[in-house]
Design an enzyme around this catalytic site. Structure first.
Site, PDB file in Angstrom:
ATOM      1  N   ASP A 165     -42.123  54.922 -13.763  1.00 16.14           N
ATOM      2  CA  ASP A 165     -41.362  56.467 -13.391  1.00 16.14           C
ATOM      3  C   ASP A 165     -42.793  57.361 -14.374  1.00 16.14           C
ATOM      4  OD1 ASP A 165     -38.528  55.238 -15.649  1.00 16.14           O
ATOM      5  OD2 ASP A 165     -40.107  54.099 -15.614  1.00 16.14           O
ATOM      6  N   ARG A 168     -44.066  58.067 -10.596  1.00 17.26           N
ATOM      7  CA  ARG A 168     -43.163  58.965 -10.224  1.00 17.26           C
ATOM      8  C   ARG A 168     -43.836  60.555 -10.811  1.00 17.26           C
ATOM      9  NH1 ARG A 168     -38.752  54.387 -10.030  1.00 17.26           N
ATOM     10  NH2 ARG A 168     -39.169  53.344  -8.246  1.00 17.26           N
TER      11      ARG A 168
END
Ligand code: 6V0
Length: 333
Positions: A165, A168
């Site tokens: 995460d 990203r």
């Protein structure tokens, strides 16, 4: 093997370095992306692959072995028998029912729990000194499950957590600012996926703390854009799954970076899923795994970074801890 003539039969054998061994359980899209990244980055001397589909497993092993002429020398083993994993330094578990479009990660749990009962004790018995890293979803609960089933100390059981995460997140910030993602420091912590928490106050680009920079410039609209980016991070896994059916490359690189920090004792800081009780007001009785920025080295988790969380951020973490704890209580482990 008579190919080489020994040069001096009386010479003692040269000292050999200790070999590094990595096991990957589950040779699906994610497991193979991890395996191939570990190979190309020369992180291990031996790579053991395990899956419960023998034909697919052997096919994957041969396909990788056939690239030997282009890769650093690595011994690649594969079997549906766990004896192939013996003496691993790092065991990465990616076996699992794949998230189907629209399915939440928590819905996957029941399907994956029984599978872990057949995987974790086998790994723990054959590599009692290894570090166990869980990638299968829901990663935080399955890391807890792995900790319980293995009986290992908590510093040697981690989940890949929000490392992905966070990457990203860094990509989207970098893309917006047109800078290199490696120059963006930004963490997402907490539960991997839907309720992950973005640590705004710790975002910096090339050493410049972004939030205070924007505040000084009185650029308030940018904050909304950052919130849009956070939402995009959460949505992005679903988008990739919707478009190509699964995610693989980013998780492959993300896990390889964790493997490097562990195997090469890098002491680097990564947001990974670890036993979070006692941190940020999470009660000591709540044995939940959540991602926090942690230092990784040869013995696993070396320490947890004492980052400043706002009350709102800490509150979100405690809420995730509460949710996970309620789910875990029903597992009967
Ligand atoms: P996949 O391509 O279906 O691969 C799963 C593999 O596991 C298959 O090869 C199966 O044969 C194998 N398998 C099933 N049961 C067993 C068993 N009992 N023992 C050994 N092997 C078994 O799925 P994919 O590779 O796409 O995803 C794997 C897991 O990773 C899923 O749980 C995903 O949700 C999870 N991901 C986690 C991410 C993260 O950031 N933590 C990111 C992406 C995917």
């Amino acid at each position: 093997n008579h190919f080489f003539k020994p040069i001096d039969r009386s010479a003692p054998p040269s000292p050999t370095k200790r070999h590094t061994k990595v096991t990957v359980v589950g040779t699906g899209n994610v497991g193979m992306a991890i395996a191939q990244t570990i190979l190309t980055q020369d992180l291990s001397d031996v790579l053991a692959l395990v899956d419960n589909k023998p034909d697919k497993l052997r096919g994957e092993m041969l396909d990788l072995q056939h690239a030997a002429a282009f890769l650093p020398r690595t011994r690649i083993l594969a079997s549906d028998d766990y004896s192939v994993t013996s003496g691993s330094d790092l065991c990465i578990i990616t076996a699992g029912a794949r998230q189907i479009p629209g399915e939440s990660r928590l819905d996957l749990l029941q399907r994956n729990l029984n599978m872990f009962r057949s995987i974790v004790p086998e790994l723990a018995r054959r590599s009692p000194d290894s570090i166990l890293m869980v990638v299968s979803n829901p990663v935080d609960v399955l890391t807890y499950v792995t900790w319980k089933l293995s009986g290992f100390p908590s510093n040697r059981v981690i989940g890949s957590g929000t490392n992905l995460d966070s990457s990203r997140f860094r990509f989207l910030i970098a893309d917006h600012l047109e800078v290199n993602a490696q120059d963006v420091q930004a963490y997402m912590v907490g539960e991997h996926g839907d309720s992950s928490v973005a640590l705004w106050s710790s975002i910096s680009v090339g050493g410049v703390p972004i939030l205070s920079f924007l505040e000084k410039q009185e650029i308030t609209y940018e904050k909304e854009l950052l919130e849009k980016i956070r939402k995009a991070v959460v949505e992005s896994a679903y988008e990739v799954i919707r478009l190509k059916g699964y995610t693989s490359w980013a998780i492959g690189y993300s896990v390889a970076s964790l493997a490097r920090s562990i195997l090469r004792d890098q002491h680097r800081i990564h947001p990974i899923s670890l036993l979070a009780k006692g941190f940020y007001g999470i009660g000591d009785e709540k044995e939940v795994f959540l991602s926090l920025p942690a230092q990784l080295g040869r013995s696993g988790v070396l320490g947890v970074t004492n980052v400043h969380l706002t009350e709102e951020e800490a509150g979100k973490l405690r809420h995730s801890a509460e949710t996970l704890w309620e789910i875990q209580k029903q597992l009967g482990i």
